[in-house]
Design an enzyme around this catalytic site. Structure first.
Site, PDB file in Angstrom:
ATOM      1  CG  PHE A 148      -1.850 -65.363 -74.388  1.00  0.00           C
ATOM      2  CD1 PHE A 148      -0.905 -66.373 -74.497  1.00  0.00           C
ATOM      3  CD2 PHE A 148      -1.512 -64.224 -73.657  1.00  0.00           C
ATOM      4  CE1 PHE A 148       0.349 -66.249 -73.905  1.00  0.00           C
ATOM      5  CE2 PHE A 148      -0.272 -64.104 -73.052  1.00  0.00           C
ATOM      6  CZ  PHE A 148       0.660 -65.116 -73.179  1.00  0.00           C
ATOM      7  CE  LYS A 172     -12.533 -61.033 -75.830  1.00  0.00           C
ATOM      8  NZ  LYS A 172     -11.159 -61.236 -76.403  1.00  0.00           N
ATOM      9  CD  GLU A 175      -7.525 -60.217 -78.792  1.00  0.00           C
ATOM     10  OE1 GLU A 175      -7.972 -60.923 -77.862  1.00  0.00           O
ATOM     11  OE2 GLU A 175      -7.252 -59.012 -78.677  1.00  0.00           O
ATOM     12  NE  ARG A 176      -2.509 -61.513 -77.147  1.00  0.00           N
ATOM     13  CZ  ARG A 176      -1.819 -61.146 -76.088  1.00  0.00           C
ATOM     14  NH1 ARG A 176      -0.624 -61.645 -75.884  1.00  0.00           N
ATOM     15  NH2 ARG A 176      -2.302 -60.287 -75.234  1.00  0.00           N
ATOM     16  CB  SER A 225      -2.867 -57.718 -68.040  1.00  0.00           C
ATOM     17  OG  SER A 225      -3.702 -57.101 -68.993  1.00  0.00           O
ATOM     18  CB  CYS A 280      -1.416 -66.043 -63.702  1.00  0.00           C
ATOM     19  SG  CYS A 280      -2.470 -67.393 -63.230  1.00  0.00           S
ATOM     20  CD  GLU A 382       1.905 -60.773 -65.260  1.00  0.00           C
ATOM     21  OE1 GLU A 382       1.149 -59.913 -65.750  1.00  0.00           O
ATOM     22  OE2 GLU A 382       1.511 -61.886 -64.894  1.00  0.00           O
TER      23      GLU A 382
HETATM   24  P1  NAD Z   1      -4.895 -59.349 -71.545  1.00  0.00           P
HETATM   25  O1  NAD Z   1      -5.287 -58.555 -70.357  1.00  0.00           O
HETATM   26  O2  NAD Z   1      -4.140 -58.686 -72.637  1.00  0.00           O
HETATM   27  O3  NAD Z   1      -6.204 -59.961 -72.252  1.00  0.00           O
HETATM   28  C1  NAD Z   1      -7.197 -60.618 -71.514  1.00  0.00           C
HETATM   29  C2  NAD Z   1      -8.527 -60.436 -72.239  1.00  0.00           C
HETATM   30  O4  NAD Z   1      -8.854 -59.056 -72.272  1.00  0.00           O
HETATM   31  C3  NAD Z   1      -8.521 -60.928 -73.674  1.00  0.00           C
HETATM   32  O5  NAD Z   1      -9.712 -61.623 -73.943  1.00  0.00           O
HETATM   33  C4  NAD Z   1      -8.408 -59.647 -74.488  1.00  0.00           C
HETATM   34  O6  NAD Z   1      -9.049 -59.738 -75.734  1.00  0.00           O
HETATM   35  C5  NAD Z   1      -9.109 -58.634 -73.612  1.00  0.00           C
HETATM   36  N1  NAD Z   1      -8.569 -57.280 -73.784  1.00  0.00           N
HETATM   37  C6  NAD Z   1      -7.322 -56.945 -74.231  1.00  0.00           C
HETATM   38  N2  NAD Z   1      -7.183 -55.607 -74.246  1.00  0.00           N
HETATM   39  C7  NAD Z   1      -8.341 -55.089 -73.786  1.00  0.00           C
HETATM   40  C8  NAD Z   1      -8.787 -53.744 -73.541  1.00  0.00           C
HETATM   41  N3  NAD Z   1      -7.998 -52.687 -73.767  1.00  0.00           N
HETATM   42  N4  NAD Z   1     -10.030 -53.578 -73.060  1.00  0.00           N
HETATM   43  C9  NAD Z   1     -10.822 -54.634 -72.792  1.00  0.00           C
HETATM   44  N5  NAD Z   1     -10.447 -55.916 -73.013  1.00  0.00           N
HETATM   45  C10 NAD Z   1      -9.213 -56.147 -73.490  1.00  0.00           C
HETATM   46  O7  NAD Z   1      -4.114 -60.630 -70.986  1.00  0.00           O
HETATM   47  P2  NAD Z   1      -3.309 -61.719 -71.812  1.00  0.00           P
HETATM   48  O8  NAD Z   1      -2.047 -61.120 -72.310  1.00  0.00           O
HETATM   49  O9  NAD Z   1      -4.197 -62.412 -72.761  1.00  0.00           O
HETATM   50  O10 NAD Z   1      -2.971 -62.760 -70.645  1.00  0.00           O
HETATM   51  C11 NAD Z   1      -1.877 -62.632 -69.795  1.00  0.00           C
HETATM   52  C12 NAD Z   1      -2.241 -61.927 -68.501  1.00  0.00           C
HETATM   53  O11 NAD Z   1      -3.267 -62.643 -67.827  1.00  0.00           O
HETATM   54  C13 NAD Z   1      -1.088 -61.880 -67.518  1.00  0.00           C
HETATM   55  O12 NAD Z   1      -1.109 -60.623 -66.873  1.00  0.00           O
HETATM   56  C14 NAD Z   1      -1.396 -62.989 -66.542  1.00  0.00           C
HETATM   57  O13 NAD Z   1      -0.826 -62.852 -65.267  1.00  0.00           O
HETATM   58  C15 NAD Z   1      -2.871 -62.873 -66.473  1.00  0.00           C
HETATM   59  N6  NAD Z   1      -3.473 -64.108 -65.979  1.00  0.00           N
HETATM   60  C16 NAD Z   1      -3.996 -64.089 -64.725  1.00  0.00           C
HETATM   61  C17 NAD Z   1      -4.545 -65.241 -64.209  1.00  0.00           C
HETATM   62  C18 NAD Z   1      -5.147 -65.251 -62.839  1.00  0.00           C
HETATM   63  O14 NAD Z   1      -5.899 -66.159 -62.542  1.00  0.00           O
HETATM   64  N7  NAD Z   1      -4.870 -64.288 -61.991  1.00  0.00           N
HETATM   65  C19 NAD Z   1      -4.570 -66.415 -64.969  1.00  0.00           C
HETATM   66  C20 NAD Z   1      -4.021 -66.384 -66.254  1.00  0.00           C
HETATM   67  C21 NAD Z   1      -3.480 -65.220 -66.746  1.00  0.00           C
END
Ligand code: NAD
Length: 498
Positions: A148, A172, A175-176, A225, A280, A382
């Site tokens: 998101f 994909k 969804e937020r 994450s 991140c 985090e």
């Molecule tokens: P998230 O892991 O909750 O979601 C990421 C994606 O995974 C979304 O598209 C979501 O729909 C999907 N998803 C959620 N739950 C899932 C599940 N159980 N099984 C499969 N797919 C699932 O992350 P977020 O809250 O949207 O974003 C924040 C996180 O992303 C933080 O941990 C941040 O550090 C990380 N991030 C990392 C980078 C990087 O380059 N390392 C960059 C930006 C954000």
């Protein structure tokens, strides 16, 4: 209620399926509902992609580049509208939303040079009458699963390069905040990409699993994450796909005794609290080296934090806006409480913050916590909010050890006037991206982005030439055009080139 639909060729059709609420974090109100797709919907998108990808791959690279140029122009022309839409679903301030879009456009700009980036190699006369050459060919169908916190930049990191390389791409998004990704796909089509080259499917775990299991998707890029990144990496790789999966982070800023503290405090303030800490590459841990540095730093940080203005994302005076959801606000506040329980000393407490006339918005005040130690779970994990933890280090070696031993290894920064210390730090620290007097060292688009340890699963980074490698396969051709005088040798022996 506004409905946010998938963007696939032929439309998604009537969907009586599941939906998810999209909030306005500034007010706390539900502003839209996004459709959540399933495996059948994904398969339709994949069939569309399969139908168009060979034609797109056969389009010469300079023509594909022209589509990227036009896409860039269109996004720039729609910058204000896109930034407002992004801010209204994410909560970041408009200027920061423009930065989110611009950093993605930088990668699109890099992708405009794809004819050069995809050139292969050639060896004339590798053997008698033998030439060897290699070519880069698109993987075919690529997919991106994005978080998101950068709803424009991260999709563009992925599809910018993948599409320029000749792939069809299925995105994909989170969804937020799913609206900007859909707008980007519309603009890509308007720019001249054939329908089906970029499609957007919405969804949650069900859709992600369908992507991981679909036999026709060749490469998957994930950012989110760490636990989910690891899951995506394992399941996608087990299905024989190429997978890169970027995870969470806990970046440290090391402050050496000789650093320019006024500069450091200004940098830290933006890097720790900008975008409400939902980056991140934020700096949520500061490591002053030596007790004197810690005391001087805190003395300067306190008034800086007091001057921060938390406000709605549309207010140009706001330094940062709300966090993304009520659950995330509660989670951040719980971590602050946990850190205090573990022995951290709260110097500024952002819990319970409310903004007048926006009492239901998801705001969290800036928080500063001193005497945090590596033994605390709130250090280890985090928090992803406007929370700055101070971990005091006795000397350079102790400071270097902290990010090196941490489970995450995304970014790190050192603030110093000492070139030798900076050089030593950059060489020895166990982290993927290093800033020297640069608080948020996100590499420029023609370099490459990626963290170490639990911040990155897989071995290829985002964008730059690493991105081109990820979204292409190398084919190497060994060709013999003998003039008739060359003896082919014994065909039963492994051929050597002599
Ligand atoms: P998230 O892991 O909750 O979601 C990421 C994606 O995974 C979304 O598209 C979501 O729909 C999907 N998803 C959620 N739950 C899932 C599940 N159980 N099984 C499969 N797919 C699932 O992350 P977020 O809250 O949207 O974003 C924040 C996180 O992303 C933080 O941990 C941040 O550090 C990380 N991030 C990392 C980078 C990087 O380059 N390392 C960059 C930006 C954000």
């Amino acid at each position: 209620m506004r409905e946010i639909d998938h963007f696939i060729v032929g439309g998604s059709g009537a969907h009586a399926g599941r939906v998810s609420n999209v909030f306005d974090p500034n007010t706390g109100a539900v502003q839209a509902q996004v459709a959540l797709g399933d495996a059948a919907l994904l398969d339709r998108a994949v069939q569309n992609a399969l139908a168009v990808q060979p034609e797109w791959a056969a389009t010469n690279p300079q023509r594909r580049a022209r589509v990227m140029f036009e896409f860039k122009r269109l996004v720039e022309a729609n910058m204000q509208e896109l930034a407002e839409l992004l801010a209204s679903e994410h909560g970041k301030v408009i200027a920061d939303a423009k930065g989110d879009i611009q950093r993605g456009l930088d990668v699109v700009e890099f992708a405009c040079g794809i004819p050069h980036a995809m050139k292969g190699e050639y060896t004339l006369g590798a053997g008698p009458g033998i030439d060897v050459y290699s070519m880069r060919q698109p993987v075919g169908i690529g997919a991106g699963i994005t978080p998101f916190n950068f709803p424009a930049m991260i999709p563009m990191w992925m599809f910018g390069v993948a599409i320029a390389c000749g792939n069809a791409f299925i995105l994909k998004p989170s969804e937020r905040d799913p609206s900007v990704p859909v707008r980007l796909a519309e603009l890509m089509q308007e720019a001249g990409a054939p329908a089906g080259v970029l499609q957007v499917v919405h969804g949650d775990k069900e859709m992600v699993d369908a992507i991981l299991d679909h036999p026709s998707i060749g490469a998957i890029s994930f950012v989110g994450s760490s636990d989910i990144a690891n899951y995506v990496y394992q399941r996608g790789a087990a299905n024989g796909k190429r997978v890169q999966a970027m995870g969470g982070a806990k970046n440290h800023g090391i402050v050496m005794p000789d650093a320019d503290l006024d500069r450091v405090v200004a940098d830290l303030s933006g890097a720790a609290f900008g975008s409400a800490g939902e980056r991140c590459m934020a700096l949520p841990v500061v490591v002053p080296v030596g007790e004197g540095t810690a005391e001087r730093l805190i003395e300067k940080l306190l008034p800086e934090i007091a001057s921060l203005r938390v406000g709605v994302s549309s207010d140009p005076q706001s330094h940062y806006g709300p966090v993304v959801t009520a659950e995330h606000k509660a989670r951040i506040e719980a971590w602050i409480g946990k850190c205090a329980d573990e022995g951290g000393k709260i110097l500024v407490d952002g819990r319970g913050f409310t903004l007048q006339r926006h009492e239901n918005g998801f705001f969290v005040g800036p928080t500063l916590i001193d005497h945090v130690t590596p033994a605390m779970s709130s250090y280890h994990n985090e928090i992803f909010g406007p929370v700055l933890q101070i971990v005091r280090a006795a000397d350079f070696e102790a400071a270097l050890e902290l990010p090196t031993k941490h489970q995450y290894g995304n970014g790190v920064a050192i603030f110093t006037r000492n070139g030798h210390a900076a050089r030593e730090f950059a060489a020895r620290v166990g982290v993927g991206m290093v800033g020297i007097n640069v608080p948020i060292p996100v590499p420029v688009a023609y370099h490459t982005f990626g963290g170490w340890k639990r911040s990155g699963f897989g071995d290829t980074n985002q964008h730059g030439m690493e991105g081109v490698k990820f979204w292409t396969k190398v084919k190497t051709v060994t060709a013999r055009w003998p003039d008739g005088s060359i003896d082919g040798g014994n065909a039963f022996v492994i051929p050597t080139m002599g």
